[in-house]
Design an enzyme around this catalytic site. Sequence first.
Site, PDB file in Angstrom:
ATOM      1  CG  HIS A 251      -0.360   0.346   2.496  1.00 32.01           C
ATOM      2  ND1 HIS A 251      -0.033  -0.581   3.456  1.00 32.01           N
ATOM      3  CD2 HIS A 251      -0.030   1.548   3.021  1.00 32.01           C
ATOM      4  CE1 HIS A 251       0.470   0.027   4.515  1.00 32.01           C
ATOM      5  NE2 HIS A 251       0.479   1.323   4.277  1.00 32.01           N
ATOM      6  CG  ASP A 308       0.021  -3.936   2.862  1.00 27.61           C
ATOM      7  OD1 ASP A 308       0.477  -3.464   1.803  1.00 27.61           O
ATOM      8  OD2 ASP A 308      -0.167  -3.258   3.894  1.00 27.61           O
ATOM      9  CB  SER A 405       2.900   2.009   6.316  1.00 29.17           C
ATOM     10  OG  SER A 405       1.736   2.227   7.057  1.00 29.17           O
TER      11      SER A 405
END
EC number: 3.4.21.6
Length: 455
Positions: A251, A308, A405
């Site tokens: 992502h 992911d 992230s």
Amino acid sequence: MAPQLLLCLILTFLWSLPEAESNVFLKSKVANRFLQRTKRSNSLFEEIRPGNIERECIEEKCSKEEAREVFEDNEKTETFWNVYVDGDQCSSNPCHYRGTCKDGIGSYTCTCLPNYEGKNCEKVLYQSCRVDNGNCWHFCKRVQSETQCSCAESYRLGVDGHSCVAEGDFSCGRNIKARNKREASLPDFVQSQKATLLKKSDNPSPDIRIVNGMDCKLGECPWQAVLINEKGEVFCGGTILSPIHVLTAAHCINQTKSVSVIVGEIDISRKETRRLLSVDKIYVHTKFVPPNYYYVHQNFDRVAYDYDIAIIRMKTPIQFSENVVPACLPTADFANEVLMKQDSGIVSGFGRIRFKEPTSNTLKVITVPYVDRHTCMLSSDFRITQNMFCAGYDTLPQDACQGDSGGPHITAYRDTHFITGIISWGEGCARKGKYGVYTKVSRFIPWIKKIMSLK
């Protein structure tokens, strides 16, 4: 007449001296027997006092029966007596493989764990990779009736067949500047907290996932990579896997027009010293479910951020040093059966230190406990797939947050650090009853190896 009387008296006195000596002085045998110190018998007052081991057996030499009167317990008496007579035979820890030693008089007895035998539990009867990882430092697999150890890349198997020896100064997973007194962890009372299920949030909104972390000193998080956008801003993290490969979250890739990578930095505010590394190609897992789209699973669970994972290929190799070292890639079995059964993992990044606040200029690190899958699933309003796992605290404000992230979730085993997760998502940052959700790297080992093998 007087002189004769005086002479008689003198002769009588001299004649009586030997008899007087025999009456005053005792013979040697009798004298020695008389002067010997006999053991003092207890007085009536001492006899009615409770037994005291110091009075009975230390101040004076005691018998086993006297010791038993003090302890009033046969087992405790035996334990004391075995040490009292000839010292503790177990003081040298003679029992191998965590066997239990029991002292005896002139000997000892080892009680061995299952699958071990011998006087010192030195013989392995049946080795299993599920028992202490087969005594392997890294990877263990079963070959016929025995276990076989192997090591991560850049390590060789030691002569003992169990240990792993680094083949270079910058072998993967080596924290060269590892913390000594200043551990990369939280206090014991924090780590002992157990994950507790709290009520779900009424307003779920998956958010990119370090809040309240410690500063990571130079070289203490050497596998950390930072992704920089076209404006020179940090937008995600990554994990160094090899000189030309950086692992990150899928992502992260659609958040910017261009991506550059920084390694070996702990303070990104000093832009004049940092070096941007160019990217050659980015591989995103084809099954990735993007954050701006989620599908309704057949069980009517909302699913997002599945698969992911992405790998960045660098144009030029990363130069390894004390401050730049790759994390080790585990095998799937080793990750599932050993690493993810440890108490906690280590998470690092330059993300926001508070929800909806600016990102941090300095690299932060926290230790987050693994959360069992059942608790993890019940805590979230979104489906936790087999490609995800939870880590964190249910009440403490410690978590990954925006900007972290794609960064590493690392688990250490026998002083080697392995990549176990990718910071993926969460419902807010450090919210009560919510945990950080991570991509489960063990599910993607074949995919990672396939991408890294591409020329």
